[in-house]
Motif scaffolding. Structure first.
Motif, PDB file in Angstrom:
ATOM      1  N   LYS A  93     -44.266  22.129 -33.388  1.00  0.00           N
ATOM      2  CA  LYS A  93     -44.542  21.920 -34.895  1.00  0.00           C
ATOM      3  C   LYS A  93     -45.697  22.858 -35.209  1.00  0.00           C
TER       4      LYS A  93
ATOM      5  N   TYR B 183     -43.879  26.052 -36.380  1.00  0.00           N
ATOM      6  CA  TYR B 183     -43.003  25.727 -37.536  1.00  0.00           C
ATOM      7  C   TYR B 183     -44.042  25.685 -38.870  1.00  0.00           C
TER       8      TYR B 183
ATOM      9  N   GLU C 297     -43.879  28.661 -41.954  1.00  0.00           N
ATOM     10  CA  GLU C 297     -43.971  28.227 -43.228  1.00  0.00           C
ATOM     11  C   GLU C 297     -45.066  28.938 -44.027  1.00  0.00           C
TER      12      GLU C 297
ATOM     13  N   GLN D 228     -42.168  20.639 -46.764  1.00  0.00           N
ATOM     14  CA  GLN D 228     -41.127  21.373 -45.724  1.00  0.00           C
ATOM     15  C   GLN D 228     -41.515  20.789 -44.591  1.00  0.00           C
ATOM     16  N   VAL D 229     -42.545  20.304 -43.781  1.00  0.00           N
ATOM     17  CA  VAL D 229     -42.727  19.878 -42.632  1.00  0.00           C
ATOM     18  C   VAL D 229     -42.263  18.528 -42.659  1.00  0.00           C
TER      19      VAL D 229
ATOM     20  N   GLN E 299     -38.521  18.407 -42.366  1.00  0.00           N
ATOM     21  CA  GLN E 299     -38.242  18.940 -41.182  1.00  0.00           C
ATOM     22  C   GLN E 299     -38.361  17.564 -40.230  1.00  0.00           C
ATOM     23  N   ASN E 300     -39.234  16.969 -40.012  1.00  0.00           N
ATOM     24  CA  ASN E 300     -39.592  15.650 -39.197  1.00  0.00           C
ATOM     25  C   ASN E 300     -38.437  14.682 -39.625  1.00  0.00           C
TER      26      ASN E 300
ATOM     27  N   MET F 196     -35.676  15.025 -40.766  1.00  0.00           N
ATOM     28  CA  MET F 196     -34.245  15.625 -40.366  1.00  0.00           C
ATOM     29  C   MET F 196     -34.219  15.480 -38.861  1.00  0.00           C
ATOM     30  N   GLU F 197     -35.463  15.640 -38.041  1.00  0.00           N
ATOM     31  CA  GLU F 197     -35.267  15.570 -36.531  1.00  0.00           C
ATOM     32  C   GLU F 197     -35.035  14.209 -36.150  1.00  0.00           C
TER      33      GLU F 197
END
Length: 150
Positions: free
Chosen positions: A73, A76, A80, A98-99, A102-103, A105-106
């Motif tokens: 993380k 990541y 960014e 954005q983070v 991403q979280n 989506m994971e």
């Protein structure tokens, strides 16, 4: 005018004619960036400030353990901000958004830890009437060994 504490926590070291080390100290953490000699020290210190504040927002009071146990993380977040030596983004709200994306989506994918279980269940749910014994493709004949059921 900087106080003595600020002078100790915000410095840069000349490392030679081609590069310099610029660092900033926050509580128990040191953040060190190695940049070429053409970079502005104040610009890099500002970049470190954005990076640390973003980490602090994402981890809620970032500490050493957050950096150690969530290295993916942290990378990541750094990607960014900086990629290929170029600063891409310095707006902390955009980086945090954005983070968080991403979280989400994971979590929706179940993460990497769930992948082996999903693969096994997909194989179990295959509707094969019986295991093939021989596979013939043109002139190629493949004998399938006997496999035990799951």
């Amino acid at each position: 005018m900087q106080t003595e504490t600020e002078r100790q926590t915000c410095n840069y070291l000349i490392g030679g004619s081609d590069y310099k080390l610029i660092y900033r100290h926050y509580a128990t953490l040191y953040f060190v960036f190695c940049v070429d000699s053409s970079e502005s020290e104040l610009g890099i210190l500002d970049l470190i400030q954005v990076f640390v504040e973003t980490l602090d927002k994402c981890f809620e009071n970032v500490c050493e353990l957050d950096l150690i146990f969530h290295m993916d993380k942290v990378h990541y977040i750094l990607q960014e901000v900086v990629m290929g030596g170029m600063v891409l983004e310095t707006n902390m709200n955009d980086i945090v958004a954005q983070v968080e994306l991403q979280n989400r989506m994971e979590k929706s994918e179940g993460g990497l830890s769930a992948a082996p279980a999903r693969a096994v269940s997909a194989v179990k749910n295959m509707n094969l009437p019986e295991m093939p014994r021989n596979i013939n493709i043109g002139d190629i004949n493949i004998k399938v060994p006997s496999l035990s059921p799951f």
